[in-house]
Design an enzyme around this catalytic site. Structure first.
Site, PDB file in Angstrom:
ATOM      1  N   ARG A   1      -7.264  -8.526   7.407  1.00  0.00           N
ATOM      2  CA  ARG A   1      -8.237  -8.924   6.387  1.00  0.00           C
ATOM      3  C   ARG A   1      -9.153 -10.043   6.872  1.00  0.00           C
ATOM      4  O   ARG A   1     -10.318 -10.102   6.472  1.00  0.00           O
ATOM      5  CB  ARG A   1      -7.523  -9.350   5.110  1.00  0.00           C
TER       6      ARG A   1
ATOM      7  N   LYS B   1       5.078   6.190  -8.480  1.00  0.00           N
ATOM      8  CA  LYS B   1       4.993   6.479  -9.910  1.00  0.00           C
ATOM      9  C   LYS B   1       3.731   7.207 -10.312  1.00  0.00           C
ATOM     10  O   LYS B   1       2.628   6.827  -9.926  1.00  0.00           O
ATOM     11  CB  LYS B   1       5.065   5.164 -10.694  1.00  0.00           C
TER      12      LYS B   1
ATOM     13  N   GLY C   1      -2.075  -0.103  -0.689  1.00  0.00           N
ATOM     14  CA  GLY C   1      -1.398  -0.949   0.284  1.00  0.00           C
ATOM     15  C   GLY C   1      -0.398  -0.215   1.163  1.00  0.00           C
ATOM     16  O   GLY C   1      -0.408  -0.348   2.387  1.00  0.00           O
TER      17      GLY C   1
ATOM     18  N   GLY D   1      -5.267  -2.589  -5.099  1.00  0.00           N
ATOM     19  CA  GLY D   1      -5.560  -2.427  -6.522  1.00  0.00           C
ATOM     20  C   GLY D   1      -7.035  -2.168  -6.786  1.00  0.00           C
ATOM     21  O   GLY D   1      -7.390  -1.350  -7.642  1.00  0.00           O
TER      22      GLY D   1
END
Ligand code: ADP
Ligand code: MG
Length: 403
Positions: free
Chosen positions: A38, A200, A355, A378
């Site tokens: 990053r 999920k 991620g 996100g």
């Protein structure tokens, strides 16, 4: 379409430029930065500004300190790594836009870089407190947001600050992310295949729904596939199940059918007695033995998914195909990573978001063979859900831009 002003629209010469970066990097046991991806990704923006004669006041959050200083979350290791990468000293302030920041920022001359201490040491950051935004604004003459990974948060440094400090423009990384992800939503080249996995279905259903009108084929693996299999009456043993999402899953399958979108749920899976590891056996995804659970997609699924991926012109991948943290359960995930790399070679636009999927792409060693590996977990998901990212909305559009 990307319509934001960028650092190229900025007259940076002699200015003190506030740069919101995403330096939320992992630290190793020695307290040093263990993966500087990053930081490296923001270097083009920093170097460009420095080459134009600007001074930089950089800022970021790290981890989740709850509005007060926390020694383990100091940006000191980031300042050290940044100094090394830029080959110049990058001092770190002892406060967040307090007297020390103010004094050091005022002393900057063109070509110098100052890093503010962790934004989340100040309780005002996550609350988008106007007073903190004002104090940050007072530290510079212009604002650049290169923190795509924080753009889905309406915080003082991502929203309050650009509202108060104009011009407010996008950095190169922000531009790259929005352009690559935007190409998925704005007239994607067809066939468009979306590979979706992960734990999920609840975390992915909004992406699935939003992409329904855009993709030709969904390839579904990971833990979430079992809620879909169960919704169709399959036997899934002890595989991951979100009982309360069975109706949502069935609804998604019906809608896809109505729209003529293909949904290929992995036909076979590798099942194990424990999610921690051990021997696996290949079974049909809708016939998992009672005491077993699906931990990866199977070889037939790998072959089928691979054929779909290499035949596509646009590919999005989010969510691992199995519990890839366990090497014995990583086969399907690595196979998808390699298929994306092959599709890219054939000219497809390929994007990986999330991620864990990004980690898998690095593990497979194919990150450089993929069109775009997103730095925003996100944020990339929310973008693909069709949401407006507050940190992007707060930036000037090109026509507004004045420098
Ligand atoms: P991303 O971060 O790429 O968006 P997610 O966070 O949604 O991905 O999902 C990653 C997690 O999903 C991993 O921790 C992985 O172990 C888990 N997972 C994948 N397949 C399964 C499975 N079959 N059963 C349980 N967990 C799974
Ligand atoms: Mg994840």
């Amino acid at each position: 379409m990307f319509d934001k002003a960028t650092v190229r629209d900025l007259d940076a010469q002699g200015k003190r430029v506030l740069v919101r970066a995403d330096f939320n990097v992992p630290l190793g046991p020695d307290g040093e930065v263990s993966d500087d991806t990053r930081i490296v990704e923001t270097l083009p923006t920093l170097r460009y500004l420095l080459s134009k004669g600007a001074a930089i006041v950089a800022m970021s959050h790290l981890g989740r300190p709850k509005g007060k200083p926390e020694p383990g979350a100091s940006l000191a290791p980031v300042a050290r790594r940044l100094s090394r990468l830029l080959r110049q000293d990058v001092p770190l302030t002892t406060d967040v836009a307090g007297p020390d920041s103010s004094r050091l920022a005022k002393g900057l001359v063109g070509g110098q870089v100052l890093l503010l201490e962790n934004l989340r040491f100040d309780p005002g950051e996550e609350k988008n407190d106007p007073a903190l935004a004002q104090r940050l604004a007072a530290l510079g003459d212009a604002y650049v947001n290169d923190a795509f990974g924080a753009a889905h948060r309406a915080h003082a440094s991502t929203v309050g600050l650009p509202e108060r400090r104009k011009p407010a423009v996008a950095g190169f990384l922000m531009q790259k992310e929005l352009t690559a992800l935007g190409a998925l939503l704005d007239h994607p080249a067809k066939p468009f295949v979306a590979v979706i996995g992960g734990a999920k279905i609840s975390g992915k259903i909004d992406v699935l729904e939003h992409l329904l009108g855009l993709v030709d084929t969904f390839l579904i693996g990971g833990g979430m596939m079992f809620t879909l299999v169960k919704a169709q009456g399959g036997a899934i043993g002890r595989s991951l199940l979100e009982e309360d999402k069975l109706e949502t899953a069935a609804h998604f399958l019906r809608r896809a059918q109505e729209k003529g979108v293909r949904v290929l749920v992995a036909p076979d899976c590798r099942a194990a007695a424990s999610p921690q590891g051990g021997e696996t056996r290949v079974v049909a995804s809708d016939r998992v033995p009672d005491d077993w659970l699906g931990v990866d997609i199977g070889p037939e699924s790998e072959a089928q998914f691979r054929a779909e991926i290499v035949g596509a012109r646009t590919v999005l991948w989010n969510g691992p195909m199995g519990i890839f943290e366990v090497p014995a359960f990583a086969s399907g995930t690595l196979s998808v990573a390699r298929a994306l790399a092959d599709a890219t070679k054939r000219g497809a636009h390929t994007v990986v978001g999330g991620g864990d999927s990004v980690a898998a792409v690095h593990e497979a060693g194919v990150a450089s063979h993929i069109t775009h590996v997103s730095t925003g977990g996100g944020a990339s998901l929310e973008f693909l859900e069709g949401k407006t990212l507050p940190g992007v909305q707060a930036l000037d559009t090109r026509v507004q831009a004045v420098s």
